[in-house]
Write a protein that holds these residues in place. Structure first.
Motif, PDB file in Angstrom:
ATOM      1  N   ASP A  24       0.864  -1.193   0.000  1.00  0.00           N
ATOM      2  CA  ASP A  24       0.000   0.000   0.000  1.00  0.00           C
ATOM      3  C   ASP A  24       0.893   1.233   0.000  1.00  0.00           C
ATOM      4  O   ASP A  24       1.211   1.800   1.042  1.00  0.00           O
ATOM      5  CB  ASP A  24      -0.920  -0.021   1.228  1.00  0.00           C
ATOM      6  N   ILE A  25       1.335   1.585  -1.196  1.00  0.00           N
ATOM      7  CA  ILE A  25       2.243   2.721  -1.370  1.00  0.00           C
ATOM      8  C   ILE A  25       1.528   3.745  -2.243  1.00  0.00           C
ATOM      9  O   ILE A  25       1.105   3.424  -3.354  1.00  0.00           O
ATOM     10  CB  ILE A  25       3.568   2.269  -2.025  1.00  0.00           C
ATOM     11  N   ARG A  26       1.370   4.935  -1.732  1.00  0.00           N
ATOM     12  CA  ARG A  26       0.583   5.928  -2.461  1.00  0.00           C
ATOM     13  C   ARG A  26       1.450   7.125  -2.835  1.00  0.00           C
ATOM     14  O   ARG A  26       2.266   7.581  -2.035  1.00  0.00           O
ATOM     15  CB  ARG A  26      -0.586   6.403  -1.602  1.00  0.00           C
ATOM     16  N   MET A  27       1.219   7.606  -4.054  1.00  0.00           N
ATOM     17  CA  MET A  27       1.939   8.802  -4.510  1.00  0.00           C
ATOM     18  C   MET A  27       1.187  10.030  -4.006  1.00  0.00           C
ATOM     19  O   MET A  27      -0.035  10.073  -4.104  1.00  0.00           O
ATOM     20  CB  MET A  27       1.969   8.793  -6.033  1.00  0.00           C
ATOM     21  N   ILE A  28       1.918  10.993  -3.482  1.00  0.00           N
ATOM     22  CA  ILE A  28       1.249  12.197  -2.978  1.00  0.00           C
ATOM     23  C   ILE A  28       1.826  13.435  -3.662  1.00  0.00           C
ATOM     24  O   ILE A  28       2.927  13.403  -4.204  1.00  0.00           O
ATOM     25  CB  ILE A  28       1.420  12.334  -1.450  1.00  0.00           C
ATOM     26  N   TYR A  29       1.057  14.493  -3.664  1.00  0.00           N
ATOM     27  CA  TYR A  29       1.514  15.748  -4.272  1.00  0.00           C
ATOM     28  C   TYR A  29       2.004  16.722  -3.215  1.00  0.00           C
ATOM     29  O   TYR A  29       2.741  17.656  -3.509  1.00  0.00           O
ATOM     30  CB  TYR A  29       0.375  16.377  -5.085  1.00  0.00           C
ATOM     31  N   SER A  30       1.545  16.525  -1.986  1.00  0.00           N
ATOM     32  CA  SER A  30       1.937  17.438  -0.917  1.00  0.00           C
ATOM     33  C   SER A  30       2.071  16.632   0.367  1.00  0.00           C
ATOM     34  O   SER A  30       1.362  15.626   0.562  1.00  0.00           O
ATOM     35  CB  SER A  30       0.856  18.514  -0.787  1.00  0.00           C
ATOM     36  N   ALA A  31       2.982  17.071   1.231  1.00  0.00           N
ATOM     37  CA  ALA A  31       3.158  16.376   2.507  1.00  0.00           C
ATOM     38  C   ALA A  31       1.847  16.352   3.288  1.00  0.00           C
ATOM     39  O   ALA A  31       1.564  15.406   4.030  1.00  0.00           O
ATOM     40  CB  ALA A  31       4.247  17.077   3.315  1.00  0.00           C
ATOM     41  N   VAL A  46       0.968   5.112   9.131  1.00  0.00           N
ATOM     42  CA  VAL A  46       1.242   5.777   7.859  1.00  0.00           C
ATOM     43  C   VAL A  46       2.642   6.391   7.932  1.00  0.00           C
ATOM     44  O   VAL A  46       2.943   7.165   8.841  1.00  0.00           O
ATOM     45  CB  VAL A  46       0.188   6.876   7.584  1.00  0.00           C
ATOM     46  N   VAL A  47       3.500   5.999   6.982  1.00  0.00           N
ATOM     47  CA  VAL A  47       4.873   6.513   6.957  1.00  0.00           C
ATOM     48  C   VAL A  47       5.047   7.426   5.753  1.00  0.00           C
ATOM     49  O   VAL A  47       4.784   7.017   4.616  1.00  0.00           O
ATOM     50  CB  VAL A  47       5.905   5.356   6.872  1.00  0.00           C
ATOM     51  N   PHE A  48       5.486   8.632   6.014  1.00  0.00           N
ATOM     52  CA  PHE A  48       5.786   9.577   4.928  1.00  0.00           C
ATOM     53  C   PHE A  48       7.271   9.447   4.592  1.00  0.00           C
ATOM     54  O   PHE A  48       8.126   9.681   5.444  1.00  0.00           O
ATOM     55  CB  PHE A  48       5.449  10.999   5.390  1.00  0.00           C
ATOM     56  N   PHE A  49       7.565   9.047   3.345  1.00  0.00           N
ATOM     57  CA  PHE A  49       8.951   8.978   2.877  1.00  0.00           C
ATOM     58  C   PHE A  49       9.345  10.400   2.475  1.00  0.00           C
ATOM     59  O   PHE A  49       9.141  10.830   1.353  1.00  0.00           O
ATOM     60  CB  PHE A  49       9.033   8.016   1.687  1.00  0.00           C
ATOM     61  N   ALA A  50       9.886  11.141   3.434  1.00  0.00           N
ATOM     62  CA  ALA A  50      10.212  12.565   3.223  1.00  0.00           C
ATOM     63  C   ALA A  50      11.566  12.677   2.548  1.00  0.00           C
ATOM     64  O   ALA A  50      12.572  12.215   3.078  1.00  0.00           O
ATOM     65  CB  ALA A  50      10.233  13.289   4.560  1.00  0.00           C
ATOM     66  N   ILE A  51      11.568  13.242   1.371  1.00  0.00           N
ATOM     67  CA  ILE A  51      12.809  13.291   0.597  1.00  0.00           C
ATOM     68  C   ILE A  51      12.875  14.607  -0.162  1.00  0.00           C
ATOM     69  O   ILE A  51      11.850  15.216  -0.456  1.00  0.00           O
ATOM     70  CB  ILE A  51      12.877  12.065  -0.354  1.00  0.00           C
ATOM     71  N   ALA A  59       7.998  21.929   4.127  1.00  0.00           N
ATOM     72  CA  ALA A  59       6.660  21.317   4.094  1.00  0.00           C
ATOM     73  C   ALA A  59       6.602  20.129   5.041  1.00  0.00           C
ATOM     74  O   ALA A  59       5.581  19.894   5.713  1.00  0.00           O
ATOM     75  CB  ALA A  59       6.315  20.888   2.670  1.00  0.00           C
ATOM     76  N   THR A  60       7.693  19.368   5.125  1.00  0.00           N
ATOM     77  CA  THR A  60       7.733  18.249   6.079  1.00  0.00           C
ATOM     78  C   THR A  60       7.690  18.779   7.518  1.00  0.00           C
ATOM     79  O   THR A  60       7.017  18.212   8.387  1.00  0.00           O
ATOM     80  CB  THR A  60       9.010  17.401   5.862  1.00  0.00           C
ATOM     81  N   ALA A  61       8.408  19.894   7.751  1.00  0.00           N
ATOM     82  CA  ALA A  61       8.390  20.492   9.097  1.00  0.00           C
ATOM     83  C   ALA A  61       6.970  20.915   9.474  1.00  0.00           C
ATOM     84  O   ALA A  61       6.521  20.702  10.609  1.00  0.00           O
ATOM     85  CB  ALA A  61       9.345  21.696   9.136  1.00  0.00           C
ATOM     86  N   VAL A  62       6.242  21.474   8.520  1.00  0.00           N
ATOM     87  CA  VAL A  62       4.874  21.932   8.797  1.00  0.00           C
ATOM     88  C   VAL A  62       3.979  20.757   9.204  1.00  0.00           C
ATOM     89  O   VAL A  62       3.246  20.835  10.200  1.00  0.00           O
ATOM     90  CB  VAL A  62       4.284  22.665   7.563  1.00  0.00           C
ATOM     91  N   GLU A 179      13.914  23.868  14.280  1.00  0.00           N
ATOM     92  CA  GLU A 179      13.157  23.309  15.411  1.00  0.00           C
ATOM     93  C   GLU A 179      12.868  21.813  15.219  1.00  0.00           C
ATOM     94  O   GLU A 179      12.975  21.021  16.160  1.00  0.00           O
ATOM     95  CB  GLU A 179      11.831  24.073  15.545  1.00  0.00           C
ATOM     96  N   VAL A 180      12.538  21.447  13.988  1.00  0.00           N
ATOM     97  CA  VAL A 180      12.019  20.089  13.742  1.00  0.00           C
ATOM     98  C   VAL A 180      13.123  19.084  13.392  1.00  0.00           C
ATOM     99  O   VAL A 180      12.987  17.893  13.662  1.00  0.00           O
ATOM    100  CB  VAL A 180      10.955  20.156  12.617  1.00  0.00           C
TER     101      VAL A 180
END
Ligand code: SF4
Length: 278
Positions: A24-31, A46-51, A59-62, A179-180
């Motif tokens: 279950d891997i989904r493509m996203i347009y925004s974090a 749910v794991v966000f692959f932040a890259i 956007a990942t920090a937000v 901060e993050v």
């Protein structure tokens, strides 16, 4: 994000192939999309692959701040954010004969970090830097500015993208990132190897959301394909067309190296615009 889906990984897999096999891997347009998925599926992790470079990091920090504020327990971030200036240092420091004469500075990254972090490349390495906008005329103007500096034997940081880039960058985004996130001691880059202090991890204050800690992830190096010349291309020593795999076994549809994955990668751009020039 979309590009990540096609990146060649270990065992001949990619996220795209893992998805085809039932993951279950989904493509996203925004974090923020990832946060929505976590909210809608409270019984699943749910794991966000932040890259990405400094462009996508804020956007990942937000979303991390938002997840913390909401007390989400099923949202995790696998942090692979990297930093542009350390990679430039690494490329310049680790060449016996540096063939790069100057840099076209990245537009989006520079809107975040500003123009000041590039000063060292002009002062300490005598390499001119021109920060370029994204429009075709921006690029042409920036290349002209860079060539003029090189022809005059100058090395300065010039900002062509003045409508978006300030010397100090976007202070709000920079403070949020501080901060993050925290600096990793080193990080392995495809094509460049291990680069000290070149990537981010989650800070202690956000460790509850750290996928590496929660799932006990252990780093495993995935060697580049032996035929891949990405490292030499990134260092300015070779052209994409010097690679035996270019345009044959390695294409944007079926990349075997990192430079062919994103449309902004050197090999993918050369495949689209430059391969018929000869
Ligand atoms: S063409 Fe493919 S294999 Fe060759 S250097 Fe580029 S990314 Fe690597």
């Amino acid at each position: 994000y979309a590009d990540t889906m096609r990146v060649p990984a270990s065992k001949g897999l990619s996220l795209m192939k893992a998805k085809a096999q039932g993951g279950d891997i989904r493509m996203i347009y925004s974090a923020a999309d990832c946060l929505d998925i976590a909210r809608a599926n409270p019984d699943r992790n749910v794991v966000f692959f932040a890259i990405g470079f400094e462009t996508t990091t804020p956007a990942t920090a937000v979303v991390l701040k938002q997840a913390k504020a909401e007390g989400l327990k099923n949202f995790f971030v696998f942090c692979n954010h990297v930093l542009t200036p350390p990679a430039m240092h690494h490329i310049l420091k680790n060449q016996e004969k540096v063939q790069i004469e100057g840099f076209v500075g990245p537009a989006h990254v520079s809107t975040i970090i500003g123009s000041e972090p590039y000063e060292t490349f002009a002062k300490d390495y005598s390499k001119p830097v021109v920060i370029a906008g994204f429009e075709p005329l921006d690029m042409l103007q920036s290349i002209l500015m860079l060539i003029r500096q090189i022809n005059r034997g100058e090395a300065e940081v010039e900002n062509e993208f003045t409508r978006a880039v300030r010397p100090e960058g976007n202070m709000k985004a920079i403070r949020m990132m501080e901060e993050v996130f925290a600096l990793r001691d080193s990080f392995e880059w495809r094509g460049l190897g291990s680069v000290p202090k070149s990537a981010l991890k989650l800070s202690d204050a956000y460790s509850d959301f750290d996928a590496e800690k929660h799932f006990n992830l252990v780093y495993r190096s995935v060697p580049d394909n032996k035929a891949c010349e990405c490292g030499a291309i990134l260092r300015g020593e070779k052209q994409p067309s010097d690679c035996r795999a270019f345009g044959t076994v390695c294409t944007p549809e079926s990349p075997i190296g990192s430079c062919m994955v994103s449309s902004e990668g050197a090999c993918a751009a050369y495949f689209t615009y430059g391969r018929h020039k000869r």
